[in-house]
Design an enzyme around this catalytic site. Structure first.
Site, mmCIF file in Angstrom:
data_model
loop_
_atom_site.group_PDB
_atom_site.id
_atom_site.type_symbol
_atom_site.label_atom_id
_atom_site.label_comp_id
_atom_site.label_asym_id
_atom_site.label_seq_id
_atom_site.Cartn_x
_atom_site.Cartn_y
_atom_site.Cartn_z
ATOM 1 N N CYS A 1 35.759 25.900 33.824
ATOM 2 C CA CYS A 1 34.311 25.930 34.077
ATOM 3 C C CYS A 1 33.928 24.796 35.037
ATOM 4 O O CYS A 1 34.179 23.624 34.763
ATOM 5 C CB CYS A 1 33.547 25.797 32.765
ATOM 6 S SG CYS A 1 31.771 25.948 33.036
ATOM 7 N N MET B 1 33.180 35.671 29.814
ATOM 8 C CA MET B 1 32.035 35.452 30.714
ATOM 9 C C MET B 1 30.821 35.033 29.898
ATOM 10 O O MET B 1 30.267 35.832 29.118
ATOM 11 C CB MET B 1 31.748 36.725 31.522
ATOM 12 C CG MET B 1 32.725 36.923 32.664
ATOM 13 S SD MET B 1 32.399 38.408 33.618
ATOM 14 C CE MET B 1 32.968 39.662 32.489
HETATM 15 C C1 LIG Z 1 28.806 35.264 34.558
HETATM 16 C C2 LIG Z 1 30.182 34.646 34.422
HETATM 17 C C3 LIG Z 1 30.467 33.849 33.336
HETATM 18 C C4 LIG Z 1 31.735 33.283 33.186
HETATM 19 N N1 LIG Z 1 32.011 32.551 32.078
HETATM 20 C C5 LIG Z 1 33.276 32.089 31.865
HETATM 21 C C6 LIG Z 1 33.627 31.441 30.643
HETATM 22 O O1 LIG Z 1 32.817 31.281 29.725
HETATM 23 N N2 LIG Z 1 34.908 30.988 30.519
HETATM 24 C C7 LIG Z 1 35.857 31.146 31.509
HETATM 25 O O2 LIG Z 1 36.997 30.728 31.340
HETATM 26 N N3 LIG Z 1 35.540 31.779 32.651
HETATM 27 C C8 LIG Z 1 34.302 32.272 32.840
HETATM 28 N N4 LIG Z 1 34.012 32.972 33.980
HETATM 29 C C9 LIG Z 1 35.098 33.222 34.965
HETATM 30 C C10 LIG Z 1 35.759 34.573 34.691
HETATM 31 O O3 LIG Z 1 36.405 34.612 33.448
HETATM 32 C C11 LIG Z 1 36.760 34.953 35.794
HETATM 33 O O4 LIG Z 1 37.850 34.067 35.768
HETATM 34 C C12 LIG Z 1 36.130 34.916 37.187
HETATM 35 O O5 LIG Z 1 34.882 35.569 37.192
HETATM 36 C C13 LIG Z 1 37.032 35.588 38.236
HETATM 37 O O6 LIG Z 1 37.345 36.915 37.843
HETATM 38 P P1 LIG Z 1 36.548 38.212 38.396
HETATM 39 O O7 LIG Z 1 36.604 38.192 39.890
HETATM 40 O O8 LIG Z 1 37.335 39.357 37.771
HETATM 41 O O9 LIG Z 1 35.143 38.129 37.905
HETATM 42 C C14 LIG Z 1 32.741 33.524 34.156
HETATM 43 C C15 LIG Z 1 32.437 34.323 35.262
HETATM 44 C C16 LIG Z 1 31.184 34.896 35.397
HETATM 45 C C17 LIG Z 1 30.909 35.775 36.590
#
Ligand SMILES: Cc1cc2nc3c(=O)[nH]c(=O)nc-3n(C[C@H](O)[C@H](O)[C@H](O)COP(=O)(O)O)c2cc1C
Length: 353
Positions: A102, A18
């Protein structure tokens, strides 16, 4: 046992990458609480790595206690991504992960991030070039597809497997959805059934029981947790307890406060170590000049503000803490606000003791 290449993931629960949130300090604190089998860094620019930019190297920093650690890179040029993968390997990372998820325009417009899903042959070429360049496992994190008319995660996963990737993670939303709607775990299951390499699922696990359920009810080999871990960094240890048939421990307010105080301490230490020239740097790179003291305080305060927009969700009076942290102007003030909110409130007042 789930493995990525020869790396054991015990247990198969991972802290999702993230940007802006999962820095080395946060990752260490999560690891210390247990139950997290893998951490992934914030996404790091392949161009920045190849050019040796200081800011980029900061994002790729990690410490030994975080192992196994995966460094996620983004970019769209096969040769540059291969060169960046070599740098990641040289930094001692266990895994190099490619960001194909992304949706942000700044990244996606350069044929990087989720844009790669729109060019599957090219995406596979990127992976193939990286696999040929390094001996550590190359993995990919993708979405369901670009938009509802182009859901191609199952097809892309096969191409990526053929190109030599060691594992795939799927966040079951399209780029067009960003974070709206829900992660499509049926689709994630379809991807997992279509390839031999391990597939990890990502999206919407905010309770430890959901992680267990996804692992049991779908063919994924592991689960990544993002926002759920920002709200509850104990989610991994609670899921591990459930997996072993134990009740997950309750987290007291005091422990929640302690987490934030430790985060402040680690962030400050990180800055000091950087000032002393200590950190993981790529060969041939010089450490950055120390940030001025005021700038350091501001950076730490901003990090706490960012985490608290998630961490305080669902907490009684969480909005008061958010406001108080947003108005703190110095580290002592920040620590006082945290202690007042968590530690003082935890103790029963003499009147009701
Ligand atoms: C603040 C934020 C930053 C994120 N940055 C990335 C990142 O740098 N690379 C990536 O592959 N996914 C990124 N994601 C996506 C997360 O890795 C994840 O796949 C997505 O939030 C869904 O999972 P969750 O519901 O458990 O949050 C980001 C998500 C959030 C909320």
């Amino acid at each position: 046992m789930t493995k990525i290449g020869s790396i054991d993931l015990a247990p198969p629960f991972a802290l999702a990458p993230m940007a802006g949130m999962t820095d080395t300090a946060f990752r260490r604190l999560v690891k210390r609480r247990g139950g997290c089998g893998l951490v992934v860094t914030e996404m790091v620019s392949s161009e920045g790595l190849v050019r040796g930019g200081d800011r980029t190297l900061e994002y790729a920093e990690y410490t030994e206690e975080e192992r196994p650690v995966s460094i996620q890179i983004f970019g769209g040029d096969p040769a540059r991504m291969a060169a960046a993968a070599r740098i990641v390997e040289g930094m001692g990372a266990d895994i190099v992960d490619v960001n194909m998820g992304c949706p942000v325009h700044k990244i996606a417009r350069h044929s990087a991030g989720c844009s790669l899903m729109r060019e599957p042959a090219h995406a596979a070429e990127v992976v193939r070039a990286m696999v040929q360049a390094v001996s550590i496992p190359v993995t990919v994190k993708m979405r369901a597809g670009w938009d509802a008319t182009a859901i191609n995660a199952p097809d892309l996963a096969k191409r990526i497997e053929d190109a030599g990737a060691a594992a795939v993670t799927v966040h079951g939303r399209t780029a067009a959805q960003s974070y709206s709607g829900f992660s499509d775990w049926e689709l994630i299951g379809e991807v997992a059934s279509g390839v031999r390499i391990p597939v990890f699922g990502s999206g919407d696990c905010v309770e430890p029981q959901q992680m267990i359920d996804r692992l049991r009810d779908t063919p994924v080999r592991g689960v990544l947790v993002g926002r759920g871990a920002l709200r509850n960094p104990w989610i991994f240890s609670q899921a591990a307890a459930l997996a072993q048939g134990r009740a997950p421990g309750e987290v007291s307010l005091e422990e929640r406060g302690q987490f934030l105080l430790e985060y402040v301490d680690l962030l400050l230490q990180e800055q000091t170590q950087e000032a002393d020239g200590f950190r993981h740097v790529a060969p041939g790179q010089a450490p950055t000049a120390p940030a001025p003291a005021r700038g350091r305080e501001r950076w730490v305060i901003n990090k706490l503000r960012a985490l608290n927009s998630w961490y305080t969700k669902g907490l009684d009076n969480g909005s008061h803490l958010r406001v108080a942290i947003n108005t703190a102007e110095s580290i002592p003030q920040l620590r006082d606000v945290i202690r007042d909110f968590f530690v003082t409130r935890e103790r029963p007042s003499p009147a009701c003791a």
